[in-house]
Design a protein around this motif. Structure first.
Motif, short mmCIF file in Angstrom:
data_model
loop_
_atom_site.label_atom_id
_atom_site.label_comp_id
_atom_site.label_asym_id
_atom_site.label_seq_id
_atom_site.Cartn_x
_atom_site.Cartn_y
_atom_site.Cartn_z
N THR A 41 28.81 35.92 24.98
CA THR A 41 28.33 36.53 26.22
C THR A 41 28.18 35.41 27.25
O THR A 41 28.36 34.23 26.95
CB THR A 41 26.98 37.24 26.03
OG1 THR A 41 25.95 36.27 25.86
CG2 THR A 41 27.02 38.19 24.83
N ARG A 74 30.30 43.75 32.60
CA ARG A 74 29.22 44.43 33.29
C ARG A 74 29.17 43.92 34.71
O ARG A 74 29.51 42.77 34.99
CB ARG A 74 27.85 44.15 32.62
CG ARG A 74 27.77 44.67 31.19
CD ARG A 74 26.37 44.56 30.62
NE ARG A 74 25.44 45.43 31.36
CZ ARG A 74 24.48 44.99 32.16
NH1 ARG A 74 24.33 43.68 32.36
NH2 ARG A 74 23.70 45.81 32.77
N ASP A 132 21.52 43.63 23.01
CA ASP A 132 21.17 43.87 24.41
C ASP A 132 21.88 42.82 25.27
O ASP A 132 21.61 41.62 25.16
CB ASP A 132 19.66 43.78 24.60
CG ASP A 132 19.24 44.10 26.04
OD1 ASP A 132 20.12 44.34 26.88
OD2 ASP A 132 18.02 44.10 26.30
N CYS A 133 22.80 43.26 26.12
CA CYS A 133 23.59 42.35 26.97
C CYS A 133 23.21 42.49 28.44
O CYS A 133 24.04 42.26 29.33
CB CYS A 133 25.08 42.61 26.79
SG CYS A 133 25.69 42.26 25.13
N SER A 134 21.96 42.85 28.71
CA SER A 134 21.55 43.10 30.09
C SER A 134 21.59 41.86 30.95
O SER A 134 21.65 41.95 32.19
CB SER A 134 20.13 43.71 30.12
OG SER A 134 19.22 42.88 29.44
N ALA A 138 23.91 48.46 28.98
CA ALA A 138 23.75 47.07 28.53
C ALA A 138 23.70 46.94 27.02
O ALA A 138 23.70 45.83 26.50
CB ALA A 138 22.46 46.49 29.13
#
Length: 402
Positions: A356, A401, A375-377, A338
């Motif tokens: 995003t 993701r 942080d692309c969680s 992530a």
């Protein structure tokens, strides 16, 4: 490219004279280029040729001591062709053998190596309404440091027959722009993607042509879908990618295409985007190019990279994308990490935006350098857009993701 060399030796005698001696070797790995050289004892005459299975790839007699074969280039006297797996043979013509003669052969395999290749997916030559010959377009592309060029003349494939036999310093991809009053669509990868075209189309006609091109193995891209003059007026289906960036940014509805594509991403639809200059003649315009991460410089690998969205679109030569990854996943890939890493250089006055699923970030431009982790969680995708005022300079396809 990584390379290995296989050494072969043959000893022949005067009683072998006038025979053809094949020396076989196997191609087992993904090879992009073959380089074959040979040497033999002084006072003898040994001719050289090459075969793949029973197919003769070429013959140079005693004129050359080395030959090179790849999909885009071949030594004169040989066919350019992909280096397919299987049994190949160096052909030795034992023309004059005056005594015991040792023939040494070096076969160098240059393997496919992933790399970024830059080119243009949409150009026109004098074979339709362009002003330049195919040869002049190639010279122009070399001046731009391009690695590949897609020939997409309107409703004709004669340009593809010109390039079929050319030794070119870059990869030439055959294509055709099916041009109708309901929109334009590129068919790439085939000399003759459809058997014939008609000047006026119904939706049924166009769909049938797209289906025909698909059956024949062409890649399909819808061009400038929101152009003011020739928009796509049919359902968006049956294509591999959208041409998001066509010609100068402000000329053909590119911003509308960007917004349409962004909504697709928000809706969970993965659709790769491309850039094409739509070049016809020199006008002093700033035109886009596309960089593709491909396994090799062969046509199929470039087209596969486009199809997978492993590419970014750019017009600004002052912007350099150094790193855009999540873990080991790059543009067009699906990440299991992530943490996004962004590193690029651009003009200090350019705006760098990270899109995003949940948020649009304005990244910190430190006097032309961006080096940031995000942080692309909570997001299913992330991609970059670099702007100068409201004009795009660079757009990447996303990293996804699950």
């Amino acid at each position: 490219m990584e390379s290995t060399t296989l050494h072969q030796s043959v000893v022949v005698h005067p009683y072998d004279e006038k025979q053809l001696r094949p020396v076989t070797f196997e191609v087992n790995d993904e090879v992009e280029r073959l380089i074959i050289s040979y040497r033999f004892s002084e006072g003898n005459v040994v001719d050289l040729g090459l075969a793949r299975g029973e197919e003769i790839i070429g013959w140079s007699g005693g004129a050359r001591k080395e030959l090179i074969i790849s999909e885009s280039f071949a030594t004169p006297g040989y066919l350019h062709t992909p280096i397919t797996t299987g049994t190949w043979s160096v052909l030795l013509g034992l023309y004059k053998i005056r005594g015991e003669c040792r023939i040494d052969i070096d076969i160098t395999f240059q393997r496919k190596t992933p790399r970024w290749l830059t080119g243009d997916t949409h150009i026109h030559s004098e074979h339709s309404d362009g002003k330049l010959s195919v040869e002049a377009l190639i010279e122009r592309a070399m001046g731009l440091n391009f690695d590949f060029l897609c020939l997409t003349d309107h409703n004709t494939t004669t340009q593809n027959r010109v390039i079929a036999g050319m030794n070119a310093p870059l990869t030439l991809i055959p294509g055709m722009e099916l041009t109708t009053d309901r929109g334009h669509v590129n068919f790439l990868g085939l000399t003759q993607p459809v058997e014939r075209f008609l000047p006026h189309f119904s939706e049924q006609d166009i769909t049938a042509k797209m289906d025909e091109a698909r059956r024949n193995g062409a890649r399909i891209g819808i061009n400038h879908p929101f152009c003011h003059y020739c928009p796509w007026m049919l359902p968006f289906r049956g294509h591999d990618w959208l041409e998001l960036w066509n010609g100068p940014w402000d000329a053909t509805g590119n911003e509308m295409t960007f917004q349409y594509w962004l909504q697709l991403l928000y809706d969970g639809i993965r659709m790769p985007v491309t850039a094409g200059s739509d070049f016809h003649k020199e006008k002093g315009q700033i035109l886009p190019r596309i960089s593709v991460r491909a396994q090799s410089a062969e046509r199929e690998d470039i087209l596969r990279g486009l199809e997978r969205g492993q590419s970014y679109l750019q017009s600004d030569s002052e912007t350099r994308l150094n790193r855009f990854v999540m873990g080991t996943a790059g543009i067009g890939d699906t990440a299991d990490s992530a943490l996004l890493q962004v590193n690029l250089d651009t003009r200090p006055d350019n705006q760098v935006l990270l899109y995003t699923q949940k948020k649009i970030y304005l990244l910190n431009n430190r006097n032309g350098h961006i080096n940031q982790e995000v942080d692309c969680s909570d997001s299913a995708f992330a991609f970059l857009r670099v702007n100068r005022e409201q004009t795009a300079q660079l757009i990447t396809n996303p990293i996804f993701r699950e």
